[in-house]
Design an enzyme around this catalytic site. Structure first.
Site, PDB file in Angstrom:
ATOM      1  N   CYS A 162      38.760 -12.223 -36.950  1.00 51.68           N
ATOM      2  CA  CYS A 162      39.115 -13.339 -37.827  1.00 51.68           C
ATOM      3  C   CYS A 162      37.861 -14.028 -38.364  1.00 51.68           C
ATOM      4  O   CYS A 162      37.802 -14.385 -39.544  1.00 51.68           O
ATOM      5  CB  CYS A 162      39.997 -14.339 -37.080  1.00 51.68           C
ATOM      6  SG  CYS A 162      39.284 -14.981 -35.542  1.00 51.68           S
ATOM      7  N   ASP A 219      56.366  -3.550 -27.739  1.00 54.77           N
ATOM      8  CA  ASP A 219      55.587  -4.359 -26.814  1.00 54.77           C
ATOM      9  C   ASP A 219      56.108  -4.094 -25.404  1.00 54.77           C
ATOM     10  O   ASP A 219      57.319  -3.907 -25.212  1.00 54.77           O
ATOM     11  CB  ASP A 219      55.709  -5.850 -27.130  1.00 54.77           C
ATOM     12  CG  ASP A 219      54.570  -6.661 -26.521  1.00 54.77           C
ATOM     13  OD1 ASP A 219      53.710  -7.125 -27.288  1.00 54.77           O
ATOM     14  OD2 ASP A 219      54.536  -6.818 -25.291  1.00 54.77           O
ATOM     15  N   THR A 233      41.705 -19.395 -27.200  1.00 58.26           N
ATOM     16  CA  THR A 233      42.605 -18.254 -27.341  1.00 58.26           C
ATOM     17  C   THR A 233      43.087 -17.796 -25.974  1.00 58.26           C
ATOM     18  O   THR A 233      42.651 -18.307 -24.933  1.00 58.26           O
ATOM     19  CB  THR A 233      41.907 -17.066 -28.042  1.00 58.26           C
ATOM     20  OG1 THR A 233      40.935 -16.497 -27.146  1.00 58.26           O
ATOM     21  CG2 THR A 233      41.233 -17.508 -29.330  1.00 58.26           C
ATOM     22  N   HIS A 267      35.614 -22.626 -32.841  1.00 59.14           N
ATOM     23  CA  HIS A 267      36.823 -21.802 -32.726  1.00 59.14           C
ATOM     24  C   HIS A 267      37.808 -22.410 -31.743  1.00 59.14           C
ATOM     25  O   HIS A 267      37.442 -22.814 -30.643  1.00 59.14           O
ATOM     26  CB  HIS A 267      36.422 -20.400 -32.256  1.00 59.14           C
ATOM     27  CG  HIS A 267      37.408 -19.330 -32.596  1.00 59.14           C
ATOM     28  ND1 HIS A 267      38.657 -19.259 -32.011  1.00 59.14           N
ATOM     29  CD2 HIS A 267      37.327 -18.291 -33.460  1.00 59.14           C
ATOM     30  CE1 HIS A 267      39.292 -18.217 -32.505  1.00 59.14           C
ATOM     31  NE2 HIS A 267      38.514 -17.610 -33.383  1.00 59.14           N
TER      32      HIS A 267
END
Length: 330
Positions: free
Chosen positions: A149, A35, A179, A176
Site C-alpha cells: 500500500c 478462506d 495492522t 501508518h
C-alpha cells in the site's frame, strides 16, 4: 472480467465490498471466495466492518455460499490454491499474505486461472507492478505482485516528480495505522518495538516501500531512504517525504503538485482543506496530496505530505490491475 478472491481478510473483503457497491465494477464477476477461517465468521465480518461500517445490504451465508449484493458467491475452504476450481477465472487475487514464492502462486495457474495477482510484496513474482509508476513493464506476466500500500502511495508520485524535475535524494516516513501483524497487548512479534501493544504507542519500524520503490523505479534506486511509524489509529495512513532536487524546486510547489495530480488518471488526488486522517477514509486514490502541508525550504528542497487509505485505495488498485491483466495483451 471474472475473478476469484483467495483470502477473505482485510483486503479480500474490501475488494469484494468495492466490487458490489461501485457502479463502475458492475461488470466484474466473482467466481468464488476462499478462506480457511470459518466461513460464517467471514460472512459476519463482511457484513459488519469496524472501519467502513455495515455493508449496505443484506448478507447471508447458506449452503456454502455468501449471498450479498444480489449475488451468490461460492465460498470454499481450501488451503491449497491449486485445489480451487479456477478454470474460467481471468484473475485470481491472492489476498492471503502467505504467497511468497512463484511456485505457490503458480498453483493458481495450474488450477486453470489465467493470471495470479498477489496483494503484497513477492520477490519471486514475474513482475512487481504499481499503477501510475511502471505499468509499462506488465508485458505478458501472469504472476504479478501489486507491491504494498505504501509503495502504491509513493511510487506514482515519485515517478511524476522525478520525470518533471530530477530528484537528487530524499527521505520518506510513512505514518501508518496499526495492522493485524501487531499485537493488541504486548506479545512477541520478532522486532522488540513491533512486539508492543498496537493501540497504545507510536511504534518506529521499517517499511518495505524503501526497497520496492527502487525495484519499481530503478532510476531512483538508492536515492530514497524510508522509515515507518505505526500509530494507534485503525485506518488511513500518510506519506511525509522530503525531496532534494538536482537543480531547483518549482516556484509554486502546491500548484505544481496539483497539476501532477490532475494528470495522474485518478491515481493521485489532492485537497486544499485542513483534513485529518478519518476524512480520507474510503478514498480510492493511491495518494491524496495535502497541499496546505507543502513546504519549500531553500532553492532545492521540498516537503510533500499525502494521505492514503491503505486498505481501500490499495484494494481499488487491485481491481484496476486485475482489469489490465484480464485484458488482451500482445
Amino acid at each position: 472480467m471474472r475473478i476469484a478472491i483467495n483470502g477473505f481478510g482485510r483486503i479480500g473483503r474490501t475488494v469484494l465490498r468495492q466490487i458490489l457497491t461501485r457502479p463502475d465494477c458492475a461488470d466484474v464477476e466473482v467466481a468464488l471466495l476462499n478462506d480457511i477461517a470459518p466461513r460464517d465468521t467471514g460472512a459476519y465480518l463482511f457484513r459488519y466492518d469496524s472501519v467502513y461500517g455495515p455493508y449496505p445490504g443484506e448478507v447471508t451465508f447458506t449452503d456454502g455460499a455468501l449471498h450479498a449484493g444480489g449475488r451468490t458467491l461460492p465460498f470454499h475452504a481450501e488451503r491449497d490454491l491449486g485445489a480451487l476450481p479456477l478454470s474460467d477465472v481471468d484473475v485470481v487475487m491472492d489476498c492471503t499474505g502467505t504467497v511468497k514464492t512463484r511456485a505457490q502462486a503458480a498453483r493458481g495457474l495450474e488450477a486453470g486461472a489465467r493470471n495470479v495477482l498477489i496483494s503484497g510484496p513477492c520477490d519471486e513474482a514475474e513482475e512487481t507492478i504499481v499503477l501510475g509508476a511502471n505499468e509499462d513493464r506488465l508485458g505478458a506476466a501472469r504472476i504479478v505482485s501489486n507491491a504494498s500500500c505504501t509503495t502504491n502511495a509513493l511510487a506514482p508520485l515519485l515517478r511524476a516528480i522525478h520525470a518533471a524535475r530530477p530528484v537528487s535524494h530524499g527521505h520518506m516516513t510513512t505514518i501508518h495505522c496499526y495492522t493485524g501483524s501487531q499485537p493488541t497487548v504486548d506479545a512477541p512479534r520478532g522486532p522488540f518495538a513491533r512486539s508492543r501493544a498496537a493501540a497504545v504507542s507510536m511504534v518506529p519500524t521499517t517499511t518495505s516501500a524503501t526497497r520496492l520503490v527502487g525495484d519499481v523505479l530503478p532510476g531512483l534506486a538508492d536515492r530514497i531512504s524510508g522509515a515507518a511509524v505505526r500509530v494507534p489509529t485503525v485506518s488511513v495512513s500518510a506519506v511525509d517525504a522530503v525531496l532534494t532536487f538536482e537543480e531547483t524546486a518549482p516556484d509554486d510547489p502546491a500548484e505544481w503538485l496539483r497539476s501532477i495530480a490532475a494528470e495522474s488518471d485518478g491515481i493521485i488526488g489532492c485537497t486544499d482543506d485542513p483534513v485529518v486522517s478519518t476524512d480520507m477514509r474510503a478514498r480510492t486514490e493511491s495518494l491524496v496530496l495535502a497541499l496546505p502541508e507543502t513546504i519549500a525550504q531553500g532553492p532545492r528542497q521540498l516537503r510533500v505530505f499525502g494521505w492514503y487509505d491503505n486498505e481501500w485505495g490499495f484494494s481499488a488498485r487491485m481491481i484496476d490491475m486485475a482489469r489490465r491483466m484480464a485484458a488482451p495483451r500482445g
